[in-house]
Design a protein around this motif. Structure first.
Motif, short mmCIF file in Angstrom:
data_model
loop_
_atom_site.label_atom_id
_atom_site.label_comp_id
_atom_site.label_asym_id
_atom_site.label_seq_id
_atom_site.Cartn_x
_atom_site.Cartn_y
_atom_site.Cartn_z
N VAL A 99 33.58 42.83 39.00
CA VAL A 99 34.49 42.78 40.14
C VAL A 99 34.78 41.32 40.44
N TYR A 100 36.07 40.99 40.52
CA TYR A 100 36.50 39.63 40.82
C TYR A 100 37.19 39.59 42.18
N ARG A 101 36.81 38.66 43.01
CA ARG A 101 37.61 38.39 44.20
C ARG A 101 38.94 37.83 43.69
N VAL A 102 40.04 38.31 44.20
CA VAL A 102 41.35 37.91 43.68
C VAL A 102 41.54 36.40 43.70
N SER A 103 41.13 35.74 44.76
CA SER A 103 41.29 34.28 44.85
C SER A 103 40.49 33.56 43.76
N CYS A 104 39.31 34.08 43.43
CA CYS A 104 38.49 33.51 42.36
C CYS A 104 39.16 33.75 41.01
N PHE A 105 39.63 34.97 40.80
CA PHE A 105 40.29 35.34 39.55
C PHE A 105 41.47 34.41 39.27
N LYS A 106 42.23 34.09 40.30
CA LYS A 106 43.37 33.19 40.14
C LYS A 106 42.91 31.77 39.82
N GLU A 107 41.84 31.33 40.46
CA GLU A 107 41.35 29.96 40.24
C GLU A 107 40.85 29.74 38.82
N ILE A 108 40.25 30.77 38.23
CA ILE A 108 39.75 30.62 36.86
C ILE A 108 40.83 30.93 35.82
N ASN A 109 42.04 31.21 36.32
CA ASN A 109 43.19 31.50 35.44
C ASN A 109 42.98 32.73 34.57
N GLY A 110 42.38 33.76 35.17
CA GLY A 110 42.20 35.01 34.45
C GLY A 110 41.15 34.93 33.37
N LEU A 111 41.30 35.76 32.35
CA LEU A 111 40.28 35.88 31.31
C LEU A 111 40.78 35.29 29.99
N VAL A 112 39.87 34.64 29.28
CA VAL A 112 40.18 34.07 27.97
C VAL A 112 40.24 35.19 26.94
N GLN A 113 41.28 35.20 26.12
CA GLN A 113 41.46 36.28 25.15
C GLN A 113 40.72 35.96 23.86
N ASP A 114 39.38 36.02 23.95
CA ASP A 114 38.56 35.70 22.77
C ASP A 114 37.13 36.17 23.04
N LEU A 115 36.28 36.11 22.01
CA LEU A 115 34.87 36.36 22.21
C LEU A 115 34.34 35.40 23.27
N GLY A 116 33.44 35.88 24.10
CA GLY A 116 32.86 35.01 25.11
C GLY A 116 33.62 34.97 26.41
N TRP A 117 34.66 35.79 26.53
CA TRP A 117 35.45 35.80 27.77
C TRP A 117 34.58 36.07 28.99
N ASP A 118 33.54 36.93 28.81
CA ASP A 118 32.70 37.34 29.93
C ASP A 118 31.59 36.34 30.24
N VAL A 119 31.54 35.26 29.48
CA VAL A 119 30.65 34.14 29.80
C VAL A 119 31.49 33.00 30.40
N ILE A 120 32.64 32.77 29.79
CA ILE A 120 33.51 31.69 30.23
C ILE A 120 33.98 31.90 31.67
N ASP A 121 34.27 33.14 32.04
CA ASP A 121 34.72 33.37 33.42
C ASP A 121 33.63 32.98 34.42
N VAL A 122 32.37 33.29 34.08
CA VAL A 122 31.25 32.94 34.96
C VAL A 122 31.08 31.42 35.03
N ILE A 123 31.15 30.75 33.87
CA ILE A 123 31.01 29.29 33.83
C ILE A 123 32.08 28.64 34.70
N ARG A 124 33.31 29.08 34.52
CA ARG A 124 34.42 28.46 35.25
C ARG A 124 34.31 28.72 36.75
N ALA A 125 33.93 29.93 37.10
CA ALA A 125 33.79 30.24 38.53
C ALA A 125 32.68 29.39 39.16
N GLN A 126 31.55 29.30 38.49
CA GLN A 126 30.43 28.52 39.03
C GLN A 126 30.80 27.04 39.13
N SER A 127 31.50 26.51 38.13
CA SER A 127 31.87 25.10 38.15
C SER A 127 32.87 24.78 39.25
N LEU A 128 33.56 25.81 39.73
CA LEU A 128 34.52 25.64 40.83
C LEU A 128 33.88 25.91 42.19
#
Length: 293
Positions: free
Chosen positions: A159-188
């Motif tokens: 579950v993504y808060r919409v404002s967070c989802f927008k800040e991380i620019n959505g999901l990366v279309q590759d392996l590791g998308w579900d790690v990168i989203d967490v990294i980007r959110a935490q770094s922000l």
């Protein structure tokens, strides 16, 4: 504080050939105490009757929309999931919702799952990405936890808060998308985590759709692509030696990481993101864990 009356969420699911188990997920969602504002299900070229089952539910529930994609002839793991997710994303009006959910089609959960999870967000404005935790049934029918660090929101149900989802620019279309989203959110500055008390029954073990050994190799490759520290990866591989599939699971994770170093080289994270995640991992190796509410 409970769930706000106007808290709305939309779900996007990418499914392929899930006819044997998809009804468990469908029934789990349609019986939620907090009904989704919309559920877009992208059928990624199913050939086993999944489409017909989805269409039955679409006819019965006005908030379910099924999108059919052409069969590419094979499952495209990792990036294929996000590719289909993004197809569904085009049908979502962010102005009408507070949360966006990525949900797999092989899960079963209680009727208060989304109500309880969204209440976690409402109680913590800094929470950007969250999930429950997956469990699977062993041969003796007991529940086995699919371990994940507390800060990690699991890929099968996020579950993504919409404002967070927008800040991380959505999901990366590759392996590791579900790690990168967490990294980007935490770094922000966003908090991310799972809540083990909110149980999701995984109707197939994590990373096992293409075979669990290939899944573990893919885990290791993903760890390389997302910038894992070599020391942390080694510790993770050793830990996995003592968990199913015993010995070989850990070896395959390590092999996937080494393969990435030799054959792939290019990573999916920026230098800043890599520095951030490796710093976090070294802290975890030293037993320094983030404080959670």
């Amino acid at each position: 504080m409970g769930v706000l009356v106007n808290s709305k969420y939309a779900i996007i699911s990418a499914v392929r050939n899930e006819a044997e188990i998809i009804k468990s997920t469908l029934n789990s969602v349609v019986h939620q105490e907090l009904t989704p504002h919309k559920w877009v299900i992208v059928d990624d070229g199913s050939t086993d009757g999944t489409t017909q089952i989805l269409k039955e539910y679409e006819r019965e529930y006005s908030w379910i929309e099924v999108i059919e994609k052409n069969d590419r002839g094979h499952a495209k793991l990792g990036g294929g999931v996000v590719e289909s997710f993004n197809v569904g994303l085009k049908e979502i009006d962010f102005r009408t919702i507070d949360y966006i959910v990525k949900l797999d089609g092989d899960l079963e959960f209680e009727s208060d799952y989304f109500k309880s999870l969204i209440s976690k967000f409402e109680n913590n404005p800094k929470l950007g990405i969250a999930s429950g935790l997956t469990y699977f049934k062993s041969s003796n029918n007991s529940l086995v936890k699919e371990n994940a660090p507390l800060h990690y929101a699991i890929g099968p149900s996020k579950v993504y808060r919409v404002s967070c989802f927008k800040e991380i620019n959505g999901l990366v279309q590759d392996l590791g998308w579900d790690v990168i989203d967490v990294i980007r959110a935490q770094s922000l500055g966003w908090e991310t985590r799972n809540f083990p008390e909110l149980k999701l029954l995984h109707l197939r073990p994590m990373s096992s759709k293409a075979g669990i050994m290939r899944g573990r190799f893919r885990n290791g490759l993903t760890d390389y692509l997302t910038g894992y520290h070599p020391l942390f990866l080694t510790a993770r591989s050793i830990y996995r030696l003592f968990h199913y599939p015993y010995i070989f699971g850990g070896i395959m994770i390590f092999s996937g990481y080494v393969y990435g170093q030799i054959k792939v080289r290019k990573q999916l994270v920026t230098a800043t993101e890599k520095k951030f995640i490796q710093k976090q991992q070294l802290k975890r190796l030293l037993g320094i864990k983030p404080v959670r509410k």
